[in-house]
Design a protein around this motif. Sequence first.
Motif, PDB file in Angstrom:
ATOM      1  N   SER A  66       0.831  -1.197   0.000  1.00 55.21           N
ATOM      2  CA  SER A  66       0.000   0.000   0.000  1.00 55.21           C
ATOM      3  C   SER A  66       0.870   1.253   0.000  1.00 55.21           C
ATOM      4  CB  SER A  66      -0.923   0.006   1.219  1.00 55.21           C
ATOM      5  OG  SER A  66      -0.170   0.039   2.416  1.00 55.21           O
ATOM      6  N   VAL A  67       0.346   2.293  -0.631  1.00 58.14           N
ATOM      7  CA  VAL A  67       1.065   3.567  -0.737  1.00 58.14           C
ATOM      8  C   VAL A  67       0.496   4.518   0.303  1.00 58.14           C
ATOM      9  CG1 VAL A  67       1.669   5.469  -2.266  1.00 58.14           C
ATOM     10  CG2 VAL A  67       1.405   3.157  -3.200  1.00 58.14           C
ATOM     11  N   PRO A  68       1.262   4.898   1.317  1.00 56.19           N
ATOM     12  CA  PRO A  68       0.737   5.761   2.377  1.00 56.19           C
ATOM     13  C   PRO A  68       0.524   7.192   1.912  1.00 56.19           C
ATOM     14  CG  PRO A  68       3.084   5.421   2.686  1.00 56.19           C
ATOM     15  CD  PRO A  68       2.672   4.537   1.539  1.00 56.19           C
ATOM     16  N   ASN A  69      -0.325   7.915   2.639  1.00 62.19           N
ATOM     17  CA  ASN A  69      -0.538   9.335   2.377  1.00 62.19           C
ATOM     18  C   ASN A  69       0.595  10.151   2.990  1.00 62.19           C
ATOM     19  OD1 ASN A  69      -3.382  10.087   1.157  1.00 62.19           O
ATOM     20  ND2 ASN A  69      -3.717   8.316   2.485  1.00 62.19           N
ATOM     21  N   THR A  70       0.841  11.294   2.404  1.00 59.23           N
ATOM     22  CA  THR A  70       1.749  12.278   2.966  1.00 59.23           C
ATOM     23  C   THR A  70       0.985  13.591   3.097  1.00 59.23           C
ATOM     24  OG1 THR A  70       2.562  13.033   0.815  1.00 59.23           O
ATOM     25  CG2 THR A  70       3.706  11.170   1.820  1.00 59.23           C
ATOM     26  N   TYR A  71       1.592  14.576   3.738  1.00 57.86           N
ATOM     27  CA  TYR A  71       0.941  15.883   3.854  1.00 57.86           C
ATOM     28  C   TYR A  71       0.697  16.488   2.471  1.00 57.86           C
ATOM     29  CZ  TYR A  71       1.235  16.196   8.932  1.00 57.86           C
ATOM     30  OH  TYR A  71       1.036  15.997  10.278  1.00 57.86           O
ATOM     31  N   LYS A  72       1.525  16.111   1.526  1.00 54.22           N
ATOM     32  CA  LYS A  72       1.370  16.608   0.158  1.00 54.22           C
ATOM     33  C   LYS A  72       0.089  16.079  -0.478  1.00 54.22           C
ATOM     34  CE  LYS A  72       5.155  16.755  -2.101  1.00 54.22           C
ATOM     35  NZ  LYS A  72       6.367  16.350  -2.861  1.00 54.22           N
ATOM     36  N   ASP A  73      -0.376  14.925  -0.013  1.00 51.98           N
ATOM     37  CA  ASP A  73      -1.611  14.354  -0.539  1.00 51.98           C
ATOM     38  C   ASP A  73      -2.852  15.010   0.054  1.00 51.98           C
ATOM     39  OD1 ASP A  73      -0.330  12.377  -2.175  1.00 51.98           O
ATOM     40  OD2 ASP A  73       0.085  11.228  -0.355  1.00 51.98           O
ATOM     41  N   LEU A  74      -2.674  15.773   1.126  1.00 54.37           N
ATOM     42  CA  LEU A  74      -3.796  16.441   1.780  1.00 54.37           C
ATOM     43  C   LEU A  74      -3.813  17.946   1.531  1.00 54.37           C
ATOM     44  CD1 LEU A  74      -3.585  13.684   3.350  1.00 54.37           C
ATOM     45  CD2 LEU A  74      -4.384  14.926   5.351  1.00 54.37           C
ATOM     46  N   HIS A  75      -2.640  18.514   1.292  1.00 56.81           N
ATOM     47  CA  HIS A  75      -2.521  19.969   1.160  1.00 56.81           C
ATOM     48  C   HIS A  75      -1.851  20.331  -0.162  1.00 56.81           C
ATOM     49  CE1 HIS A  75      -3.691  20.620   5.362  1.00 56.81           C
ATOM     50  NE2 HIS A  75      -2.927  19.581   5.654  1.00 56.81           N
ATOM     51  N   ASP A  76      -2.307  21.423  -0.733  1.00 55.21           N
ATOM     52  CA  ASP A  76      -1.693  21.902  -1.978  1.00 55.21           C
ATOM     53  C   ASP A  76      -0.316  22.496  -1.715  1.00 55.21           C
ATOM     54  OD1 ASP A  76      -3.909  21.160  -3.513  1.00 55.21           O
ATOM     55  OD2 ASP A  76      -4.941  23.039  -3.045  1.00 55.21           O
ATOM     56  N   SER A  77      -0.130  23.108  -0.549  1.00 55.44           N
ATOM     57  CA  SER A  77       1.155  23.697  -0.179  1.00 55.44           C
ATOM     58  C   SER A  77       1.185  23.906   1.322  1.00 55.44           C
ATOM     59  CB  SER A  77       1.389  25.023  -0.906  1.00 55.44           C
ATOM     60  OG  SER A  77       0.543  26.028  -0.385  1.00 55.44           O
ATOM     61  N   ALA A  78       2.380  24.244   1.832  1.00 58.58           N
ATOM     62  CA  ALA A  78       2.535  24.528   3.259  1.00 58.58           C
ATOM     63  C   ALA A  78       2.612  26.021   3.518  1.00 58.58           C
ATOM     64  CB  ALA A  78       3.786  23.829   3.791  1.00 58.58           C
TER      65      ALA A  78
END
Length: 358
Positions: A66-78
């Motif tokens: 399985s491929v885990p989520n990262t913050y990049k998968d939830l947010h367009d930018s920081a």
Amino acid sequence: MIDLEDLDDIAAEVADIMGNGNLDLSNLNFSVLQEFPDEAAPVKEEKTILVATPQLSAPTVTTKQSVPNTYKDLHDSADGWISSAEDKEALMDHEINQLSDLSLEIGFPGNVDEIMNALEQGTPVPIPVGSNSVQLKLSFYMDKMPHGIVDKQVAGIGATSLEIDSKRNSIIVFPTKILAYNKWQRNKTKLLYVGGKINDERDTTSIKEIQSYLSDDKVVYKKFLVVADSLYKLLQIIGKEHYKDYFLMIDEVDMIQSESNYRPSLESLIDHYFEFPPKNRCLVTATMREFSNPQLQQECKFNLSWKDAPKRKIQLYYTDNLDALTSQQIQFLPPTEKDSDCLQFYPALQEYHQTAAR
């Protein structure tokens, strides 16, 4: 080795055992035994024949990790919450599989505007008076839906709206026509309903209508709101080579699990799901159930938990007339609750009833 002096006794014993049989051992010549000394006596080799017995083994399923989520998968930018460019990049690549203890609402004073103005102008801050609250949606916590199996635990938190507003092309699958149609009414120019006829205003979606929407340059991010039974029709037009350009979200997957017994077209829905890249797909539900598909058991999971989730009071009724019972219960509601958003689901109940009756 047999002693030859005992042969007569042996022959007599055998004859006695055989009784009146016709076997005559008196003339049997045992001299042949003398040709083989004890140490050289031939040993008869017994050949063991191995017979292969078929073994029934459990089928093996080859699954990718399985491929885990990262913050990049939830947010367009920081931007806005991290200042250092180096820290931004490190955090955006950090793995995340849940958001815990989220608040469903936020409270603030009734005179919050006066307080904010005082803070901006540097004047004395007035004493907070009264209290108000606003319900928080998923868009408060993220910019787009994570991939994998998303257990949101609470309904009505804006998961569908979050994906509709995301900055990417989306295919959002609904279990019924009425749910897809209601979402389409939110913005008929930027969204496209794909499904069967609803009423005189919304006829069955044609191939030409889909192609026209795809070629419309005014719509930057394509947003298809698809009835589950019509997904195959849409995918045929988009083409597999373009699946990587879309995010597939299957909403209310628990309903689809329940209805697949009498809606055969839903059985292929998960097959289409796995045709999309791992980071381009998600299954969403507020009522998580066990999946029998072994591939789904290996799918990435993302959990949402709420510290102030409302507790629902559920009453069970037996009826052979769903419409009459629903109407009766609505009449019993207090006047303040008759305009509640929950009553918007009544048309969906009517459709479920009609579908089950077919």
